[in-house]
Design an enzyme around this catalytic site. Structure first.
Site, PDB file in Angstrom:
ATOM      1  N   GLY A  10       0.837  -1.204   0.000  1.00 10.93           N
ATOM      2  CA  GLY A  10       0.000   0.000   0.000  1.00 10.93           C
ATOM      3  C   GLY A  10       0.866   1.245   0.000  1.00 10.93           C
ATOM      4  N   ALA A  11       0.907   1.932  -1.158  1.00 11.93           N
ATOM      5  CA  ALA A  11       1.758   3.122  -1.311  1.00 11.93           C
ATOM      6  C   ALA A  11       0.906   4.381  -1.291  1.00 11.93           C
ATOM      7  CB  ALA A  11       2.555   3.025  -2.606  1.00 11.93           C
ATOM      8  N   GLY A  12      -0.015   4.469  -0.336  1.00 14.67           N
ATOM      9  CA  GLY A  12      -0.933   5.607  -0.284  1.00 14.67           C
ATOM     10  C   GLY A  12      -0.466   6.693   0.663  1.00 14.67           C
ATOM     11  N   PRO A  94     -11.929   1.125   3.424  1.00 10.15           N
ATOM     12  CA  PRO A  94     -13.063   2.051   3.331  1.00 10.15           C
ATOM     13  C   PRO A  94     -14.333   1.490   3.966  1.00 10.15           C
ATOM     14  CG  PRO A  94     -12.721   0.943   1.233  1.00 10.15           C
ATOM     15  CD  PRO A  94     -11.617   0.488   2.130  1.00 10.15           C
ATOM     16  N   LYS A 221      -6.830   3.059  18.244  1.00 11.21           N
ATOM     17  CA  LYS A 221      -6.821   3.880  17.018  1.00 11.21           C
ATOM     18  C   LYS A 221      -8.222   4.415  16.732  1.00 11.21           C
ATOM     19  CE  LYS A 221      -5.978   5.825  13.213  1.00 11.21           C
ATOM     20  NZ  LYS A 221      -5.233   7.061  13.104  1.00 11.21           N
ATOM     21  N   ASN A 225      -9.453   8.560  16.997  1.00  8.22           N
ATOM     22  CA  ASN A 225     -10.149   9.316  15.951  1.00  8.22           C
ATOM     23  C   ASN A 225     -11.547   9.736  16.388  1.00  8.22           C
ATOM     24  OD1 ASN A 225      -8.083   9.475  14.176  1.00  8.22           O
ATOM     25  ND2 ASN A 225      -8.882   8.016  12.688  1.00  8.22           N
ATOM     26  N   ALA A 226     -12.222   8.866  17.132  1.00  4.99           N
ATOM     27  CA  ALA A 226     -13.564   9.215  17.606  1.00  4.99           C
ATOM     28  C   ALA A 226     -13.500  10.422  18.549  1.00  4.99           C
ATOM     29  CB  ALA A 226     -14.201   8.014  18.314  1.00  4.99           C
ATOM     30  N   CYS A 277     -10.771   9.424   7.150  1.00  3.12           N
ATOM     31  CA  CYS A 277     -10.846   8.513   8.300  1.00  3.12           C
ATOM     32  C   CYS A 277     -11.891   8.815   9.372  1.00  3.12           C
ATOM     33  CB  CYS A 277      -9.475   8.389   8.926  1.00  3.12           C
ATOM     34  SG  CYS A 277      -8.347   7.558   7.799  1.00  3.12           S
ATOM     35  N   GLN A 279     -14.959   9.950   9.594  1.00  2.00           N
ATOM     36  CA  GLN A 279     -16.302   9.392   9.403  1.00  2.00           C
ATOM     37  C   GLN A 279     -16.263   7.867   9.315  1.00  2.00           C
ATOM     38  OE1 GLN A 279     -19.265  11.327   6.965  1.00  2.00           O
ATOM     39  NE2 GLN A 279     -19.412   9.521   5.691  1.00  2.00           N
TER      40      GLN A 279
HETATM   41  N1  LIG Z   1      -4.898   8.929   5.295  1.00  2.00           N
HETATM   42  C1  LIG Z   1      -4.509   9.097   6.544  1.00  2.00           C
HETATM   43  O1  LIG Z   1      -4.161  10.195   6.944  1.00  2.00           O
HETATM   44  C2  LIG Z   1      -4.495   7.958   7.501  1.00  2.00           C
HETATM   45  C3  LIG Z   1      -4.964   6.708   7.141  1.00  2.00           C
HETATM   46  N2  LIG Z   1      -4.925   5.660   8.025  1.00  2.00           N
HETATM   47  C4  LIG Z   1      -5.354   4.320   7.620  1.00  2.00           C
HETATM   48  O2  LIG Z   1      -4.347   3.762   6.768  1.00  2.00           O
HETATM   49  C5  LIG Z   1      -4.943   2.929   5.775  1.00  2.00           C
HETATM   50  C6  LIG Z   1      -4.512   3.381   4.399  1.00  2.00           C
HETATM   51  O3  LIG Z   1      -4.985   4.684   4.187  1.00  2.00           O
HETATM   52  P1  LIG Z   1      -4.450   5.586   2.992  1.00  2.00           P
HETATM   53  O4  LIG Z   1      -2.986   5.437   2.870  1.00  2.00           O
HETATM   54  O5  LIG Z   1      -5.021   6.930   3.213  1.00  2.00           O
HETATM   55  O6  LIG Z   1      -5.158   4.864   1.747  1.00  2.00           O
HETATM   56  P2  LIG Z   1      -4.845   5.032   0.203  1.00  2.00           P
HETATM   57  O7  LIG Z   1      -6.063   4.672  -0.514  1.00  2.00           O
HETATM   58  O8  LIG Z   1      -4.174   6.354  -0.036  1.00  2.00           O
HETATM   59  O9  LIG Z   1      -3.724   3.917  -0.090  1.00  2.00           O
HETATM   60  C7  LIG Z   1      -3.968   2.553  -0.043  1.00  2.00           C
HETATM   61  C8  LIG Z   1      -3.191   1.880  -1.178  1.00  2.00           C
HETATM   62  O10 LIG Z   1      -3.289   0.463  -1.030  1.00  2.00           O
HETATM   63  C9  LIG Z   1      -3.274  -0.098  -2.333  1.00  2.00           C
HETATM   64  N3  LIG Z   1      -3.775  -1.470  -2.285  1.00  2.00           N
HETATM   65  C10 LIG Z   1      -5.038  -1.895  -1.988  1.00  2.00           C
HETATM   66  N4  LIG Z   1      -5.090  -3.236  -2.014  1.00  2.00           N
HETATM   67  C11 LIG Z   1      -3.853  -3.678  -2.334  1.00  2.00           C
HETATM   68  C12 LIG Z   1      -3.290  -4.960  -2.495  1.00  2.00           C
HETATM   69  N5  LIG Z   1      -4.024  -6.075  -2.314  1.00  2.00           N
HETATM   70  N6  LIG Z   1      -1.994  -5.054  -2.829  1.00  2.00           N
HETATM   71  C13 LIG Z   1      -1.251  -3.943  -3.007  1.00  2.00           C
HETATM   72  N7  LIG Z   1      -1.719  -2.695  -2.851  1.00  2.00           N
HETATM   73  C14 LIG Z   1      -3.015  -2.557  -2.516  1.00  2.00           C
HETATM   74  C15 LIG Z   1      -4.136   0.845  -3.133  1.00  2.00           C
HETATM   75  O11 LIG Z   1      -3.871   0.694  -4.521  1.00  2.00           O
HETATM   76  C16 LIG Z   1      -3.710   2.200  -2.578  1.00  2.00           C
HETATM   77  O12 LIG Z   1      -2.680   2.804  -3.345  1.00  2.00           O
HETATM   78  C17 LIG Z   1      -6.449   2.991   6.024  1.00  2.00           C
HETATM   79  O13 LIG Z   1      -6.807   1.889   6.823  1.00  2.00           O
HETATM   80  C18 LIG Z   1      -6.617   4.271   6.804  1.00  2.00           C
HETATM   81  O14 LIG Z   1      -7.729   4.208   7.656  1.00  2.00           O
HETATM   82  C19 LIG Z   1      -4.392   5.818   9.270  1.00  2.00           C
HETATM   83  C20 LIG Z   1      -3.895   7.020   9.667  1.00  2.00           C
HETATM   84  C21 LIG Z   1      -3.889   8.196   8.828  1.00  2.00           C
HETATM   85  O1  LIG Z   2      -6.636   8.200  10.995  1.00  2.00           O
HETATM   86  C1  LIG Z   2      -6.447   9.184  10.304  1.00  2.00           C
HETATM   87  O2  LIG Z   2      -6.657   9.237   9.088  1.00  2.00           O
HETATM   88  C2  LIG Z   2      -5.961  10.464  10.894  1.00  2.00           C
HETATM   89  O3  LIG Z   2      -7.135  11.288  11.061  1.00  2.00           O
HETATM   90  C3  LIG Z   2      -6.871  12.594  11.540  1.00  2.00           C
HETATM   91  O4  LIG Z   2      -5.995  13.267  10.655  1.00  2.00           O
HETATM   92  P1  LIG Z   2      -6.500  13.982   9.320  1.00  2.00           P
HETATM   93  O5  LIG Z   2      -7.870  13.502   8.982  1.00  2.00           O
HETATM   94  O6  LIG Z   2      -5.425  13.797   8.321  1.00  2.00           O
HETATM   95  O7  LIG Z   2      -6.532  15.539   9.656  1.00  2.00           O
HETATM   96  P2  LIG Z   2      -7.050  16.369  10.940  1.00  2.00           P
HETATM   97  O8  LIG Z   2      -6.084  17.430  11.205  1.00  2.00           O
HETATM   98  O9  LIG Z   2      -7.388  15.485  12.056  1.00  2.00           O
HETATM   99  O10 LIG Z   2      -8.376  17.050  10.391  1.00  2.00           O
HETATM  100  C4  LIG Z   2      -9.534  16.294  10.114  1.00  2.00           C
HETATM  101  C5  LIG Z   2     -10.672  17.219   9.748  1.00  2.00           C
HETATM  102  O11 LIG Z   2     -11.133  17.928  10.900  1.00  2.00           O
HETATM  103  C6  LIG Z   2     -11.135  19.311  10.631  1.00  2.00           C
HETATM  104  N1  LIG Z   2     -10.837  20.039  11.884  1.00  2.00           N
HETATM  105  C7  LIG Z   2      -9.758  19.687  12.630  1.00  2.00           C
HETATM  106  C8  LIG Z   2      -9.484  20.349  13.799  1.00  2.00           C
HETATM  107  C9  LIG Z   2     -10.313  21.391  14.227  1.00  2.00           C
HETATM  108  O12 LIG Z   2     -10.120  22.042  15.275  1.00  2.00           O
HETATM  109  N2  LIG Z   2     -11.390  21.719  13.456  1.00  2.00           N
HETATM  110  C10 LIG Z   2     -11.667  21.058  12.291  1.00  2.00           C
HETATM  111  O13 LIG Z   2     -12.667  21.378  11.617  1.00  2.00           O
HETATM  112  C11 LIG Z   2     -10.097  19.515   9.568  1.00  2.00           C
HETATM  113  O14 LIG Z   2     -10.286  20.691   8.847  1.00  2.00           O
HETATM  114  C12 LIG Z   2     -10.300  18.279   8.725  1.00  2.00           C
HETATM  115  O15 LIG Z   2     -11.346  18.459   7.811  1.00  2.00           O
HETATM  116  C13 LIG Z   2      -6.175  12.498  12.898  1.00  2.00           C
HETATM  117  O16 LIG Z   2      -5.843  13.815  13.345  1.00  2.00           O
HETATM  118  C14 LIG Z   2      -4.914  11.655  12.802  1.00  2.00           C
HETATM  119  O17 LIG Z   2      -4.338  11.488  14.107  1.00  2.00           O
HETATM  120  C15 LIG Z   2      -5.270  10.292  12.227  1.00  2.00           C
HETATM  121  O18 LIG Z   2      -4.095   9.506  12.066  1.00  2.00           O
END
Ligand SMILES: NC(=O)C1=CN([C@@H]2O[C@H](COP(=O)(O)OP(=O)(O)OC[C@H]3O[C@@H](n4cnc5c(N)ncnc54)[C@H](O)[C@@H]3O)[C@@H](O)[C@H]2O)C=CC1
Ligand SMILES: O=C(O)[C@H]1O[C@H](OP(=O)(O)OP(=O)(O)OC[C@H]2O[C@@H](n3ccc(=O)[nH]c3=O)[C@H](O)[C@@H]2O)[C@H](O)[C@@H](O)[C@@H]1O
Length: 464
Positions: A10-12, A94, A221, A225-226, A277, A279
């Site tokens: 996963g290179a996201g 998702p 985790k 987030n909640a 994340c 929602q």
């Molecule tokens: N986006 C964020 O700020 C945060 C996300 N998370 C969690 O991390 C996880 C990943 O989130 P993102 O990086 O944002 O997602 P993303 O959608 O940006 O990246 C996921 C990647 O996994 C790849 N993928 C899916 N199935 C695959 C497979 N079978 N083999 C190889 N690659 C595969 C997809 O093609 C995609 O590029 C989620 O569970 C999310 O809840 C946790 C903390 C922060």
């Molecule tokens: O699991 C995740 O994906 C991540 O979710 C959030 O990070 P992120 O969604 O990237 O960004 P936030 O800074 O948390 O903002 C989330 C949303 O809340 C809004 N927000 C945030 C703070 C605030 O005071 N008011 C507000 O409206 C932001 O504008 C944004 O739309 C958490 O902060 C991370 O710790 C967590 O790893």
């Protein structure tokens, strides 16, 4: 056990930045990030660092230092799994869009596919690390798959959720409040935990590396987030009361935030939280609570989402009612489409719902965002299936320039808190708009006194 070779599936937004920092800080570990999405991998390998698929301040420098040295991006998933002694699963999880738990539960099909592929390919013992956010007890499902379909290889499963926030990912990774690692209480489990602790100990102080059992780690985790989202919904709830009562939500935030028990962070009222994340994770939490029969717990957390949807809805309603109850045929300019500043990510961005509502009212929406590309905006709208794709392209236009975007418009709506919006020549914007010219600041970032002195009519979230 000393880790020498890491694979991340996963290179996201999480896998890319997280592993780039691991590679930067651990030059003796080979880190390979793999993905089924070939275009994404090609972008990570692009010579031009502006083309990295994830925009994060400082990320280009980290990638530049480590890429080709001990950081590699590849589509050869089997090879990377085979060579690794530690495998991070960082694929998307998702909300389910079909079947049981539709609209609530996390869709674990990508996780399961990874587990099956790891089981099939592995010939040597591996530590498998859950980096994706997962429902509590997912590790037992992964373990089951690995142990029943593998070739007699020993697997240890760890939970190591990621807490980075987008826009500050690199800073958060370099200097985390804590790193959380959950593992089995058995001797082998403890050894696996230690192996991962040793990786992080290359740059994270020991007292910030917290180890727990797997279930606590997984659930922490979702809980984090909640709680964070709940703070935003709480202050947003107060913002509506402020507007009715003549209070100012920024003053209320400051007043309560100075109480050290409450703390000042995450109290900024807004048009509603977005991001991939909050929602999804709360819905997942609600679903888990329901499956355990805990309806009161489920209802409690669901309110955070209900409040957030209300906040987005009432922002678009406010625009319509202020513009004399009709926006039909009127041009409304959006400043910002990303869900927060300093990211090109738009997932669940409040802008999407606000735009959809206004398009339903036959408004013409013109959008400027410094980092989000046009195709992304249309894809976000098309995904809702509210109207035809052709209609979305007819009613919503995208501009590369904020002055062009606001020309001849009736109102400006600030949807993202990009810093550059504060620096614009607002007189110039005003001069080119229809009068009365309105500004709806959904982020509370603009200097309202200055805008009013120019002649704008202003609405700011949470100000009476
Ligand atoms: N986006 C964020 O700020 C945060 C996300 N998370 C969690 O991390 C996880 C990943 O989130 P993102 O990086 O944002 O997602 P993303 O959608 O940006 O990246 C996921 C990647 O996994 C790849 N993928 C899916 N199935 C695959 C497979 N079978 N083999 C190889 N690659 C595969 C997809 O093609 C995609 O590029 C989620 O569970 C999310 O809840 C946790 C903390 C922060
Ligand atoms: O699991 C995740 O994906 C991540 O979710 C959030 O990070 P992120 O969604 O990237 O960004 P936030 O800074 O948390 O903002 C989330 C949303 O809340 C809004 N927000 C945030 C703070 C605030 O005071 N008011 C507000 O409206 C932001 O504008 C944004 O739309 C958490 O902060 C991370 O710790 C967590 O790893």
């Amino acid at each position: 056990m000393k880790i020498k070779n890491i694979c991340c599936i996963g290179a996201g937004y999480v896998g890319g930045p997280t592993m780039a920092v691991v590679a930067q800080k651990c030059p003796n570990i080979k880190v390979t990030i793999v993905d089924i999405n070939a275009a994404r991998i090609a972008a990570w390998n692009d010579e031009d660092l502006n083309k990295l698929p994830v925009f994060e301040p400082g990320l280009d420098e980290v990638v530049k230092e480590a890429r080709g040295r001990n950081l590699f991006f590849s589509t050869d998933i089997d090879k990377a799994i085979d060579e690794a002694d530690m495998i991070f699963i960082s694929v998307n999880t998702p909300t389910k869009t079909y079947g049981k738990g539709k609209g609530m539960a996390a869709d674990l099909k990508y996780i399961e596919l990874c587990a099956r592929q790891i089981a099939q390919v592995s010939k040597t013992d591996k530590i498998v690390v859950e980096k994706s956010t997962l429902p509590v007890r997912t590790a037992s499902a992964i373990k089951n798959i690995l142990e029943n379909t593998g070739n007699g290889v020993n697997f240890q499963i760890l939970s190591n959720p990621e807490f980075l926030a987008e826009g500050t990912a690199v800073q958060d990774l370099l200097n985390p409040d804590r790193v959380l690692i959950g593992g089995d209480t058995t001797e082998a489990g403890q050894k696996a935990i230690q192996a991962l602790v040793d990786v992080y100990a290359n740059w994270v102080p020991n007292e910030r590396i917290l180890t727990t059992n797997v279930w606590s780690s997984e659930l922490s985790k979702l809980t984090a987030n909640a709680f964070l989202a709940q703070r935003v919904s709480s202050i947003n709830a107060m913002s509506e009361l402020c507007e009715k009562s003549g209070a100012d939500v920024n003053e209320v935030s400051k007043a309560i935030g100075m109480d050290s028990r409450i703390g000042s962070k995450f109290l900024k009222a807004s048009v509603g939280f977005g991001g991939s994340c909050f929602q999804k994770d709360i819905l997942n939490l609600v679903y888990i609570a329901k499956t355990y029969g805990l309806t009161k717990v489920a209802d409690y957390w669901e309110q955070v989402i209900i409040m957030n949807n209300h906040q987005k809805q009432r922002f678009s309603d406010k625009i319509v009612s202020t513009l004399f109850n009709t926006v039909s045929g009127k041009k409304i300019t959006f400043l910002g489409w990303a869900f927060k500043k300093d990211t090109n990510d738009t997932r669940e961005s409040a802008a999407i719902m606000v735009a959809d509502n206004l398009l339903n009212e036959q408004a013409k929406v013109s959008v400027y965002d410094p980092k989000v590309i046009e195709e992304r905006m249309y894809a976000d709208l098309d995904y809702l299936n509210t109207r035809t794709e052709a209609k979305n392209r007819e009613l919503l236009t995208v501009s590369q320039d904020p002055y062009e975007a606001s020309k001849d418009s009736h109102a400006i709506a600030v949807l993202t808190e990009w810093d550059e919006f504060k620096t614009y020549d607002w007189q110039k914007i005003y001069d080119n708009m229809h009068k009365p010219a309105f500004v709806f600041d959904g982020r509370g970032i603009l200097d309202v006194a200055h805008l009013r002195s120019i002649g704008f009519e202003c609405y700011t979230i949470g100000k009476g």
